[in-house]
Design a protein around this motif. Structure first.
Motif, PDB file in Angstrom:
ATOM      1  N   LEU A 277       8.365 -17.866  18.305  1.00 30.84           N
ATOM      2  CA  LEU A 277       9.440 -18.732  18.789  1.00 30.84           C
ATOM      3  C   LEU A 277      10.145 -18.058  19.964  1.00 30.84           C
ATOM      4  N   ASN A 278      10.283 -18.753  21.062  1.00 27.37           N
ATOM      5  CA  ASN A 278      10.996 -18.179  22.198  1.00 27.37           C
ATOM      6  C   ASN A 278      12.488 -18.461  22.046  1.00 27.37           C
ATOM      7  N   VAL A 279      13.135 -17.622  21.251  1.00 21.63           N
ATOM      8  CA  VAL A 279      14.569 -17.780  21.001  1.00 21.63           C
ATOM      9  C   VAL A 279      15.401 -17.133  22.099  1.00 21.63           C
ATOM     10  N   HIS A 280      14.760 -16.337  22.944  1.00 21.80           N
ATOM     11  CA  HIS A 280      15.494 -15.489  23.902  1.00 21.80           C
ATOM     12  C   HIS A 280      16.200 -16.297  24.988  1.00 21.80           C
ATOM     13  N   TYR A 281      15.639 -17.430  25.350  1.00 23.50           N
ATOM     14  CA  TYR A 281      16.264 -18.276  26.366  1.00 23.50           C
ATOM     15  C   TYR A 281      17.683 -18.657  25.952  1.00 23.50           C
ATOM     16  N   ARG A 282      17.813 -19.161  24.736  1.00 20.38           N
ATOM     17  CA  ARG A 282      19.131 -19.616  24.285  1.00 20.38           C
ATOM     18  C   ARG A 282      20.027 -18.449  23.866  1.00 20.38           C
ATOM     19  N   ILE A 283      19.444 -17.354  23.427  1.00 25.12           N
ATOM     20  CA  ILE A 283      20.252 -16.155  23.181  1.00 25.12           C
ATOM     21  C   ILE A 283      20.870 -15.688  24.494  1.00 25.12           C
ATOM     22  N   PRO A 294      24.803  -7.818  30.770  1.00 22.52           N
ATOM     23  CA  PRO A 294      23.612  -6.992  30.478  1.00 22.52           C
ATOM     24  C   PRO A 294      22.733  -7.564  29.368  1.00 22.52           C
ATOM     25  N   LYS A 295      23.354  -8.026  28.297  1.00 20.08           N
ATOM     26  CA  LYS A 295      22.557  -8.590  27.201  1.00 20.08           C
ATOM     27  C   LYS A 295      21.951  -9.933  27.596  1.00 20.08           C
ATOM     28  N   ALA A 296      22.668 -10.695  28.413  1.00 18.94           N
ATOM     29  CA  ALA A 296      22.128 -11.963  28.885  1.00 18.94           C
ATOM     30  C   ALA A 296      20.891 -11.718  29.744  1.00 18.94           C
ATOM     31  N   ILE A 297      20.977 -10.758  30.648  1.00 17.77           N
ATOM     32  CA  ILE A 297      19.845 -10.438  31.523  1.00 17.77           C
ATOM     33  C   ILE A 297      18.637  -9.993  30.703  1.00 17.77           C
ATOM     34  N   ALA A 298      18.887  -9.132  29.721  1.00 16.18           N
ATOM     35  CA  ALA A 298      17.781  -8.647  28.877  1.00 16.18           C
ATOM     36  C   ALA A 298      17.112  -9.799  28.128  1.00 16.18           C
ATOM     37  N   ALA A 299      17.927 -10.705  27.619  1.00 16.29           N
ATOM     38  CA  ALA A 299      17.379 -11.840  26.868  1.00 16.29           C
ATOM     39  C   ALA A 299      16.591 -12.770  27.787  1.00 16.29           C
ATOM     40  N   LEU A 304      11.135 -14.851  29.716  1.00 17.59           N
ATOM     41  CA  LEU A 304      10.088 -15.106  30.701  1.00 17.59           C
ATOM     42  C   LEU A 304       8.769 -14.439  30.338  1.00 17.59           C
ATOM     43  N   ARG A 305       8.801 -13.501  29.401  1.00 11.84           N
ATOM     44  CA  ARG A 305       7.560 -12.834  28.974  1.00 11.84           C
ATOM     45  C   ARG A 305       6.798 -13.655  27.939  1.00 11.84           C
ATOM     46  N   LEU A 306       7.452 -14.656  27.387  1.00  8.52           N
ATOM     47  CA  LEU A 306       6.841 -15.509  26.365  1.00  8.52           C
ATOM     48  C   LEU A 306       6.621 -16.909  26.935  1.00  8.52           C
ATOM     49  N   ALA A 313      12.038 -22.402  32.181  1.00  9.25           N
ATOM     50  CA  ALA A 313      11.741 -21.204  32.970  1.00  9.25           C
ATOM     51  C   ALA A 313      12.500 -21.235  34.290  1.00  9.25           C
ATOM     52  N   ASP A 314      12.571 -22.395  34.929  1.00 15.14           N
ATOM     53  CA  ASP A 314      13.324 -22.530  36.178  1.00 15.14           C
ATOM     54  C   ASP A 314      14.805 -22.241  35.950  1.00 15.14           C
ATOM     55  N   ASP A 315      15.336 -22.724  34.809  1.00 12.91           N
ATOM     56  CA  ASP A 315      16.746 -22.483  34.492  1.00 12.91           C
ATOM     57  C   ASP A 315      17.007 -21.005  34.266  1.00 12.91           C
ATOM     58  N   VAL A 316      16.070 -20.324  33.602  1.00 12.87           N
ATOM     59  CA  VAL A 316      16.218 -18.886  33.371  1.00 12.87           C
ATOM     60  C   VAL A 316      16.287 -18.142  34.703  1.00 12.87           C
ATOM     61  N   ARG A 317      15.382 -18.469  35.612  1.00  9.72           N
ATOM     62  CA  ARG A 317      15.365 -17.782  36.918  1.00  9.72           C
ATOM     63  C   ARG A 317      16.656 -18.042  37.687  1.00  9.72           C
TER      64      ARG A 317
END
Length: 326
Positions: A277-283, A294-299, A304-306, A313-317
Motif C-alpha cells: 500500500l502506498n500510504v506515504h503520499y498521504r502521510i 523534513p518528514k513530509a519530504i521523506a514521505a 515516488l519509489r512505489l 505522482a504529479d501532486d507529490v512532485r
C-alpha cells in the motif's frame, strides 16, 4: 494479440474429464489470503504440469496474476483452453472473466467495451454452473452495477441476483444487497443490511462481511461522507484489528478532517500490515499540513519509489517543489 497454443488445447480436449489429482480450494486458500502470489503461481504450475485440466489450480493462478500484463498473457490462453475443454467448469469461466476484466481496465474504454460482452457471459455462466459460490456471484453483481446499460449493466439484475441468493445463503444475500444500496448511495440502507449480519464464529463470513463494510466505507469516502465512512472502517477494526485497508480508509477520513496525527498513525499501521500500500503520499500531506517539512519530504520521496498513479505522482512532485526540493 494472444495466440492460442493448439497443442495445449488438443491436450485439454483429450483430457476432458476430471483427472485424479485435482486440486482443492483449501490447498490454495491460505496462500491467497497471505497475498503470496509467487507461492500460488509455483503451486499452480506444479499441479497443472501433473494434471493439465486442474481448473482449481488455474483459477487460483489466474486470480493472483490478473493485474500483471506479462503473467496474464501466459495464463489467458490456458483459461481460454480450459473453457473449451471443460465448458461445465464454473472456475474456468470465472477465471477467464477475471482475466478479461483486468485487460479491459488496463486497456481503456474502447477495449473495455469490446470485452464487456465476454466478461458478462462468462460471469453469468460461472454463476449458473456454481450458484452457491459467493465470489462468483459478487463479481457478477459488481458487473451489473458498474457496467453501462449498453453492455448489460443493470441495477435491477443486481437486486435480483441478491434476492435469489437468499434461499442459498441468507447472510451473504444481505452483503449483495448492501452493494446495491452502496451503488445507489443509499448509505443508511447499506449499513442496515450489513449490521443485520451476525458472523459469530464463522471466520469466512466475517471476512466477507468486513470486506463489504470496507467497500461501503470507501464509497462514502469518495462521496465526502467522512463520519459515516470512518464509522464503517471502525466497524471492521472492531473485529479485525489487522485489516490493512480499514486502517488505510480510516486514515484517509482522518486526514480529510484535519486530524493529522491520528491520520499518520492509521496510515503507518496500514503500511506495516500491507507494505504494498502506498500510504506515504498521504502521510506526506499530513506532515506538510502539520508544518513538519523534513518528514513530509521523506514521505513524499518514499511515495515516488512505489507505484503511484499519475495524478498523485504529479501532486507529490509539486508539493516537493513547494518544500524546496528540485
Amino acid at each position: 494479440m494472444y495466440v492460442k497454443p493448439v497443442l495445449w488445447i488438443l491436450a485439454l480436449l483429450a483430457l476432458n474429464s476430471v483427472a485424479n489429482g485435482q486440486s482443492t480450494e483449501a490447498e490454495f486458500e491460505a496462500l491467497m489470503k497471505q497475498r503470496n502470489a509467487a507461492a500460488v503461481e509455483t503451486l499452480a504450475r506444479q499441479r497443472l504440469q501433473a494434471v493439465p485440466t486442474d481448473d482449481m489450480a488455474l483459477w487460483a493462478w489466474g486470480r493472483v496474476v490478473a493485474g500483471d500484463p506479462a503473467k496474464r498473457a501466459e495464463v489467458l490462453p490456458r483459461a481460454e483452453a480450459c473453457v473449451v475443454a471443460r465448458p461445465q467448469s464454473a472456475r474456468c469461466h470465472h477465471v477467464l472473466a477475471g482475466l478479461y476484466s483486468a485487460m479491459a481496465m488496463s486497456g481503456g474504454i474502447s477495449d473495455g467495451l469490446k470485452l464487456a460482452g465476454k466478461i458478462k457471459d462468462h460471469l453469468v455462466q460461472a454463476v449458473k454452473l456454481d450458484p452457491n459460490h459467493f465470489a462468483m456471484r459478487w463479481e457478477l453483481s459488481q458487473y451489473y452495477l458498474q457496467a453501462p446499460g449498453i453492455v448489460g449493466g443493470s441495477v435491477r439484475k443486481a437486486r435480483e441476483l441478491a434476492r435469489d441468493y437468499a434461499s442459498i445463503d441468507p447472510a451473504r444475500s444481505r452483503l449483495l444487497m448492501a452493494a446495491v444500496h452502496t451503488y445507489e448511495e443509499e448509505w443508511s440502507e447499506a449499513a442496515a443490511e450489513l449490521s443485520a449480519v451476525q458472523a459469530g464464529r464463522d471466520a469466512l463470513l466475517l471476512e466477507d462481511l468486513n470486506d463489504v463494510w470496507v467497500s461501503l466505507g470507501f464509497a462514502q469516502l469518495q462521496a465526502e461522507k467522512w463520519e459515516p465512512a470512518a464509522k464503517a472502517f471502525r466497524q471492521v477494526l472492531a473485529t479485525d484489528a489487522d485489516h490493512a485497508m480499514a486502517h488505510f480508509g480510516l486514515g484517509r477520513c482522518l486526514l480529510a478532517q484535519n486530524r493529522y496525527s491520528e491520520a499518520i498513525a492509521a496510515m503507518e499501521r496500514a503500511g506495516q500490515l500491507n507494505p504494498k500500500l502506498n500510504v506515504h503520499y498521504r502521510i506526506g500531506i499530513a506532515y506538510q499540513s502539520k508544518g513538519d517539512a523534513p518528514k513530509a519530504i521523506a514521505a513524499f520521496q518514499q511515495a515516488l519509489r512505489l507505484p503511484l498513479n499519475g495524478k498523485s505522482a504529479d501532486d507529490v512532485r509539486q508539493r516537493l517543489k513547494q518544500l524546496g526540493v528540485r
